[in-house]
Design a protein around this motif. Structure first.
Motif, PDB file in Angstrom:
ATOM      1  N   VAL A 289      -5.161   6.890   1.528  1.00  0.00           N
ATOM      2  CA  VAL A 289      -5.162   5.420   1.554  1.00  0.00           C
ATOM      3  C   VAL A 289      -4.260   4.879   2.672  1.00  0.00           C
ATOM      4  CG1 VAL A 289      -4.615   3.324   0.267  1.00  0.00           C
ATOM      5  CG2 VAL A 289      -5.865   5.169  -0.848  1.00  0.00           C
ATOM      6  N   PRO A 290      -2.989   5.277   2.743  1.00  0.00           N
ATOM      7  CA  PRO A 290      -2.174   4.750   3.841  1.00  0.00           C
ATOM      8  C   PRO A 290      -2.594   5.312   5.204  1.00  0.00           C
ATOM      9  CG  PRO A 290      -0.884   6.289   2.552  1.00  0.00           C
ATOM     10  CD  PRO A 290      -2.184   6.094   1.824  1.00  0.00           C
TER      11      PRO A 290
ATOM     12  N   ALA B 218      -7.561   4.836  -5.994  1.00  0.00           N
ATOM     13  CA  ALA B 218      -6.155   5.168  -6.234  1.00  0.00           C
ATOM     14  C   ALA B 218      -5.643   4.460  -7.489  1.00  0.00           C
ATOM     15  CB  ALA B 218      -5.306   4.789  -5.021  1.00  0.00           C
TER      16      ALA B 218
ATOM     17  N   SER C  98       0.959   4.012  -2.933  1.00  0.00           N
ATOM     18  CA  SER C  98       0.675   5.416  -2.629  1.00  0.00           C
ATOM     19  C   SER C  98       1.812   6.335  -3.065  1.00  0.00           C
ATOM     20  CB  SER C  98       0.404   5.584  -1.138  1.00  0.00           C
ATOM     21  OG  SER C  98      -0.776   4.887  -0.786  1.00  0.00           O
TER      22      SER C  98
ATOM     23  N   LEU D 109      -5.522  11.201  -2.465  1.00  0.00           N
ATOM     24  CA  LEU D 109      -5.663   9.757  -2.237  1.00  0.00           C
ATOM     25  C   LEU D 109      -4.347   9.101  -1.858  1.00  0.00           C
ATOM     26  CD1 LEU D 109      -8.210   8.398  -4.847  1.00  0.00           C
ATOM     27  CD2 LEU D 109      -8.309   8.239  -2.378  1.00  0.00           C
ATOM     28  N   SER D 110      -3.241   9.624  -2.375  1.00  0.00           N
ATOM     29  CA  SER D 110      -1.949   9.038  -2.027  1.00  0.00           C
ATOM     30  C   SER D 110      -1.645   9.232  -0.545  1.00  0.00           C
ATOM     31  CB  SER D 110      -0.833   9.629  -2.888  1.00  0.00           C
ATOM     32  OG  SER D 110      -0.566  10.965  -2.531  1.00  0.00           O
TER      33      SER D 110
ATOM     34  N   GLY E 215       0.816  -1.215   0.000  1.00  0.00           N
ATOM     35  CA  GLY E 215       0.000   0.000   0.000  1.00  0.00           C
ATOM     36  C   GLY E 215       0.846   1.260   0.000  1.00  0.00           C
ATOM     37  N   TYR E 216       1.946   1.233   0.761  1.00  0.00           N
ATOM     38  CA  TYR E 216       2.838   2.391   0.778  1.00  0.00           C
ATOM     39  C   TYR E 216       3.519   2.586  -0.582  1.00  0.00           C
ATOM     40  CZ  TYR E 216       2.295   2.834   5.829  1.00  0.00           C
ATOM     41  OH  TYR E 216       1.786   3.017   7.081  1.00  0.00           O
TER      42      TYR E 216
ATOM     43  N   GLY F  88      -8.632   2.437  -2.061  1.00  0.00           N
ATOM     44  CA  GLY F  88      -7.564   1.742  -2.785  1.00  0.00           C
ATOM     45  C   GLY F  88      -7.899   1.567  -4.257  1.00  0.00           C
TER      46      GLY F  88
END
Length: 126
Positions: free
Chosen positions: A76-77, A106, A46, A72-73, A42-43, A103
């Motif tokens: 999300v995280p 994104a 992002s 969103l970047s 996820g990171y 997610g």
């Protein structure tokens, strides 16, 4: 810059797919040993989306789309790291669905940025 966006687009595709698969395993109650991998993916996703947005601004792509990508970047995280503390109990599925939707959004934004960059490269080459 178009090559950088194309590479980042593939990174988002691959990390997004892997994160989704692991996320579904987590959601089903299995795969808790993969939580760190899910977070790491996820990171990476992002950060890739963030870089796509930055490169997109240099190519003068849609500012609205790029601003959404920047937001969103971070979202999300942010939501993912706080997820276990939000709405504990029976209503926690709402947070899980929201995290899934963010997610997917994104990944979709990365595809749209990549498509715009590709179209711009084709039109300037013609």
């Amino acid at each position: 810059m178009s090559a950088a966006i194309a590479i980042l687009r593939w990174i988002v595709r691959l990390t997004g797919l892997a994160a989704l698969l692991i996320g579904f395993a987590l959601w089903s109650g299995t795969g808790y040993n993969l939580l760190g991998a899910h977070q790491g993916l996820g990171y990476v996703l992002s950060i890739s989306l963030l870089l796509m947005a930055v490169f997109g601004f240099t190519q003068r792509l849609s500012p609205t789309l790029l601003t959404l990508a920047l937001l969103l970047s971070l979202a999300v995280p942010g939501l993912g790291s706080m997820q276990t503390r939000l709405l504990p109990g029976a209503a926690h599925w709402v947070i899980e669905v929201l995290h899934l939707l963010l997610g997917l959004a994104a990944i979709t934004l990365a595809e749209r940025i990549g498509g715009q960059a590709r179209a711009r490269a084709k039109s300037s080459a013609a």
